[in-house]
Design an enzyme around this catalytic site. Structure first.
Site, PDB file in Angstrom:
ATOM      1  N   THR A  45      27.400   5.806  44.758  1.00  0.00           N
ATOM      2  CA  THR A  45      26.010   5.876  45.231  1.00  0.00           C
ATOM      3  C   THR A  45      25.575   7.305  45.472  1.00  0.00           C
ATOM      4  OG1 THR A  45      26.048   3.707  46.249  1.00  0.00           O
ATOM      5  CG2 THR A  45      24.538   5.261  47.207  1.00  0.00           C
ATOM      6  N   SER A  91      32.412   2.771  42.055  1.00  0.00           N
ATOM      7  CA  SER A  91      33.842   2.726  42.387  1.00  0.00           C
ATOM      8  C   SER A  91      34.404   1.305  42.383  1.00  0.00           C
ATOM      9  CB  SER A  91      34.121   3.417  43.716  1.00  0.00           C
ATOM     10  OG  SER A  91      33.657   2.647  44.792  1.00  0.00           O
ATOM     11  N   THR A 124      31.545   4.301  47.714  1.00  0.00           N
ATOM     12  CA  THR A 124      32.134   3.903  48.995  1.00  0.00           C
ATOM     13  C   THR A 124      32.953   2.605  48.900  1.00  0.00           C
ATOM     14  OG1 THR A 124      30.116   2.722  49.619  1.00  0.00           O
ATOM     15  CG2 THR A 124      30.316   5.016  50.349  1.00  0.00           C
ATOM     16  N   ASP A 125      32.735   1.804  47.828  1.00  0.00           N
ATOM     17  CA  ASP A 125      33.370   0.481  47.770  1.00  0.00           C
ATOM     18  C   ASP A 125      34.901   0.548  47.790  1.00  0.00           C
ATOM     19  OD1 ASP A 125      30.840  -0.512  47.658  1.00  0.00           O
ATOM     20  OD2 ASP A 125      30.952  -1.235  45.595  1.00  0.00           O
TER      21      ASP A 125
END
Ligand code: GLU
Length: 361
Positions: A45, A91, A124-125
């Site tokens: 993101t 990710s 961030t995942d």
């Protein structure tokens, strides 16, 4: 791997001096006194934008590392930044092959005497997984900081620019040395082993529920707390130097009425390891437990972890691991237990030795 590199800096106070020196044909020396930080960009993101694709409002990994840096001109005041694009993905599609490539490249960059610290931009995942993998295999005492964002670069009040600023400041901070891989988001600093994404949209989406945060950071000013005492980095036994792939380890998720079909399927596929994301302290239904026992008998290494986001899964509490031949994940979440088991299996298949890793790392 794309190795195009671009240098940013020096600060605006030096600009006139540089123009003069360049015009005079002098070597470029300005910015030499600032810390030299390399950004390895992987997507997410933080490099995302509103999407043109019908039905999807957002796409990760659209902007390059250079675009990201250009959006934070203040970086020139605190570091001389060079960039490298490793990949540009959401990710959720991170995989073992990119981890190996990233770890090998990161190790090379850290060996460069002209680099003082590294920042890795990432979605961030799966950031907590990449952070823990790198923490276990990369041997350097230089600062390594991972950073992401919860809002795309093109959104209102995007958090990426401030997060990048804080990440570069932290990578340039000698206090961040010898702490392994750090994760920075929303004015907080986390250790790779502890950090978890705990919210899908909030800007303060990351927590370190078991042992707490590594510190806090505001406008680049960090306050760092106690150092981690478990094995990682320079003290780690694991290395990716001679690895071309990682052993297959999969995760099964327990819930009321969970059956054994998925466990049997994985055992038939001859995976090397199964992580149980169990209920409570790493437990599951009798049927699934029987499936896991049979998997162990077929040579699959079984690690019990929990779907609960904090707490410890200990040996021999509600499940008799000694009798079952299973391993307890201690504080590791299923996704981090998978990483430690994959690396452990590159060294040994002894259940006793593998359990030791879960006590020590
Ligand atoms: N799913 C994307 C990723 O992990 C976007 C989430 C994010 O970066 O915050 O890259």
């Amino acid at each position: 791997m794309e190795q195009r590199m671009k240098t940013f800096g020096p600060g605006r106070t030096n600009t006139l001096l540089i123009c003069f020196l360049l015009a005079a044909g002098a070597p470029r020396v300005a910015g030499a006194s600032l810390p030299r930080i390399r950004i390895l960009a992987t997507g997410g993101t933080i490099a995302g934008a509103q999407s043109q694709v019908a039905g999807a409002r957002f796409k990760s990994g659209v902007l390059s590392a250079e675009d990201l840096i250009a959006s934070v001109p203040q970086l020139r005041e605190i570091a001389t930044v060079t960039t490298e694009q490793i990949c540009n993905i959401g990710s959720q599609t991170m995989n073992n092959q990119i981890w190996l490539k990233l770890a090998k490249r990161l190790a090379e960059v850290l060996k460069d005497a002209n680099i003082d610290g590294v920042v890795i931009t990432h979605g961030t995942d799966t950031m907590e997984e990449t952070a823990y993998f790198l923490d276990l295999v990369v041997k350097s005492d230089k600062p390594i900081v991972m950073v992401g964002a919860m809002r795309p670069a093109s959104s209102m009040s995007a958090d990426g620019p401030m997060n990048i600023y804080n990440a570069v400041a932290l990578a340039a901070n000698p206090e961040a040395r010898s702490r392994g891989v750090l994760v920075v988001l929303s004015n907080e600093i986390h250790y790779a082993r502890e950090v978890e994404k705990t919210n899908t949209t909030r800007m303060d989406a990351f927590e370190s529920p078991n042992r707490g945060r590594a510190g806090v950071i505001n406008d680049g000013e960090a306050l760092l707390f106690a150092r981690p005492d478990l094995k990682h980095g320079l003290r780690s036994e694991f290395s990716v130097n001679s690895l071309a792939e990682l052993p297959s380890v999969e995760i099964v998720y327990s819930y009321a009425n969970f059956g054994r079909d998925m466990i049997d399927f994985l055992a038939q596929k001859k995976v090397k390891g199964i992580i149980l994301a169990g209920v409570g302290d790493g437990h599951t239904t009798e049927e699934a437990m029987a499936g896991l026992r049979d998997a162990v008998a077929q040579g699959v290494v079984v690690v019990r972890s929990t779907r609960v986001h904090s707490g410890v899964t200990r040996r021999n509490i509600e499940v008799n691991d000694d009798e079952m031949g299973s391993i307890a994940s201690e504080e590791l979440t299923p996704q981090k237990a998978r990483i430690l088991l994959m690396l452990g299996l590159t060294k040994t298949s002894s259940v006793k030795a593998l359990q030791r890793y879960f006590f020590e790392y």
